[in-house]
Design a protein around this motif. Structure first.
Motif, PDB file in Angstrom:
ATOM      1  N   GLY A 194       0.949  -3.611  -4.813  1.00 24.62           N
ATOM      2  CA  GLY A 194       2.107  -4.512  -4.799  1.00 24.62           C
ATOM      3  C   GLY A 194       3.376  -3.795  -5.217  1.00 24.62           C
ATOM      4  N   GLY A 195       3.263  -2.919  -6.225  1.00 21.34           N
ATOM      5  CA  GLY A 195       4.423  -2.149  -6.655  1.00 21.34           C
ATOM      6  C   GLY A 195       4.919  -1.218  -5.566  1.00 21.34           C
ATOM      7  N   ALA A 196       3.979  -0.594  -4.833  1.00 15.90           N
ATOM      8  CA  ALA A 196       4.359   0.282  -3.728  1.00 15.90           C
ATOM      9  C   ALA A 196       5.093  -0.491  -2.636  1.00 15.90           C
ATOM     10  N   LEU A 197       4.600  -1.692  -2.329  1.00 12.81           N
ATOM     11  CA  LEU A 197       5.265  -2.523  -1.320  1.00 12.81           C
ATOM     12  C   LEU A 197       6.663  -2.906  -1.768  1.00 12.81           C
ATOM     13  N   ILE A 198       6.810  -3.213  -3.055  1.00 12.96           N
ATOM     14  CA  ILE A 198       8.140  -3.538  -3.591  1.00 12.96           C
ATOM     15  C   ILE A 198       9.054  -2.325  -3.489  1.00 12.96           C
ATOM     16  N   GLY A 199       8.518  -1.125  -3.811  1.00 12.87           N
ATOM     17  CA  GLY A 199       9.309   0.092  -3.713  1.00 12.87           C
ATOM     18  C   GLY A 199       9.778   0.352  -2.293  1.00 12.87           C
ATOM     19  N   ILE A 200       8.881   0.172  -1.324  1.00 11.66           N
ATOM     20  CA  ILE A 200       9.247   0.350   0.087  1.00 11.66           C
ATOM     21  C   ILE A 200      10.300  -0.667   0.498  1.00 11.66           C
ATOM     22  N   ASN A 201      10.123  -1.904   0.031  1.00 11.49           N
ATOM     23  CA  ASN A 201      11.105  -2.945   0.334  1.00 11.49           C
ATOM     24  C   ASN A 201      12.479  -2.595  -0.241  1.00 11.49           C
ATOM     25  N   LEU A 202      12.481  -2.024  -1.447  1.00 14.89           N
ATOM     26  CA  LEU A 202      13.754  -1.618  -2.053  1.00 14.89           C
ATOM     27  C   LEU A 202      14.424  -0.531  -1.232  1.00 14.89           C
ATOM     28  N   GLY A 222      16.411   2.929  -7.112  1.00 13.03           N
ATOM     29  CA  GLY A 222      15.370   2.142  -7.770  1.00 13.03           C
ATOM     30  C   GLY A 222      14.053   2.232  -7.031  1.00 13.03           C
ATOM     31  N   GLY A 223      14.098   2.163  -5.693  1.00 12.23           N
ATOM     32  CA  GLY A 223      12.884   2.287  -4.895  1.00 12.23           C
ATOM     33  C   GLY A 223      12.225   3.642  -5.042  1.00 12.23           C
ATOM     34  N   ILE A 224      13.045   4.708  -5.062  1.00 11.37           N
ATOM     35  CA  ILE A 224      12.511   6.060  -5.214  1.00 11.37           C
ATOM     36  C   ILE A 224      11.859   6.231  -6.583  1.00 11.37           C
ATOM     37  N   VAL A 225      12.544   5.761  -7.628  1.00  9.37           N
ATOM     38  CA  VAL A 225      12.000   5.869  -8.990  1.00  9.37           C
ATOM     39  C   VAL A 225      10.680   5.124  -9.095  1.00  9.37           C
ATOM     40  N   LEU A 226      10.609   3.925  -8.506  1.00  7.70           N
ATOM     41  CA  LEU A 226       9.385   3.132  -8.568  1.00  7.70           C
ATOM     42  C   LEU A 226       8.248   3.835  -7.842  1.00  7.70           C
ATOM     43  N   LEU A 227       8.513   4.379  -6.658  1.00 13.04           N
ATOM     44  CA  LEU A 227       7.465   5.029  -5.879  1.00 13.04           C
ATOM     45  C   LEU A 227       7.012   6.347  -6.506  1.00 13.04           C
ATOM     46  N   ARG A 228       7.923   7.062  -7.156  1.00 14.15           N
ATOM     47  CA  ARG A 228       7.568   8.333  -7.790  1.00 14.15           C
ATOM     48  C   ARG A 228       6.801   8.127  -9.096  1.00 14.15           C
ATOM     49  N   ASN A 229       6.992   6.985  -9.732  1.00 17.28           N
ATOM     50  CA  ASN A 229       6.297   6.665 -10.988  1.00 17.28           C
ATOM     51  C   ASN A 229       5.626   5.303 -10.840  1.00 17.28           C
TER      52      ASN A 229
END
Length: 202
Positions: free
Chosen positions: A55-63, A98-105
């Motif tokens: 779910g976090g990955a999907l949110i990151g992609i959406n961002l 924000g999306g990059i930070v979320l996907l990297r961590n």
């Protein structure tokens, strides 16, 4: 007395007046939605960490997508003023970041998102409780309004004070609800249209 085509499994639709193709489409759509709910519920219950990370990955992609769109609007949106375009570009770049930070961590980012969501829910309950107490004199039952307001405030404080434990409980509850809804939905999808007295071809 209700007819077979107007009960629980008809979803409130007069099944005798709709085409068979529509019946099949509704059955397939309801079945797919229910299956997805059931799968997500089981995944949350059995693999909560991995499911939340997906779910976090999907949110990151959406961002990332949202940020790119926002930036493109700022760059190519000639109909907007210069100030609005600059603001749109800045916001777009921040969302992309924000999306990059979320996907990297992903693990840490997902955990932070879950905690933020839980805290927001707790704050919302506190606000609802305060509003219920303030408006209690307008309620039909002032005692119940005060009681519900106090319960809401206490529940909100408990959630904010222990967000990690509250998040675990919350997602377990959500998983169980999704599983129940998924099973019920699949049963309804299987039985949908079975009570028709006539068949109308489209």
């Amino acid at each position: 007395m209700s007819t077979p085509s107007a009960g629980f499994d008809s979803l409130g639709i007069d099944l005798d007046s709709v085409p068979e193709k529509l019946i099949r489409a509704v059955r397939i759509g309801l079945g797919l939605a229910s299956a997805v709910a059931l799968i997500i519920g089981v995944a949350l219950l059995v693999w909560p960490g991995r499911t939340l990370m997906v779910g976090g990955a999907l949110i990151g992609i959406n961002l990332l997508i949202t940020g790119l769109v926002r930036t493109a609007i700022g760059v190519f949106g000639s109909a907007y003023s210069a100030g609005m375009r600059v603001l749109s570009i800045v916001l777009g770049l921040l969302v992309i970041l924000g999306g990059i930070v979320l996907l990297r961590n992903l693990a840490a980012g997902t955990a932070i998102l879950v905690l933020i969501m839980t805290i927001v829910v707790g704050i919302g309950w506190i606000i609802d409780g305060v509003m219920a107490l303030v408006d209690s004199d307008k309620a039909s039952s002032r005692g119940w309004a005060i009681a519900l307001g106090i319960i809401s405030i206490l529940a909100g404080i408990a959630v904010v004070a222990a967000p990690a434990w509250s998040a675990t409980f919350f997602f377990t509850f959500v998983a169980i609800i999704l599983i129940v809804l998924g099973i019920v939905g699949l049963v309804r999808a299987f039985r949908f249209g079975s009570g028709r007295s006539t068949v109308i071809d489209a």
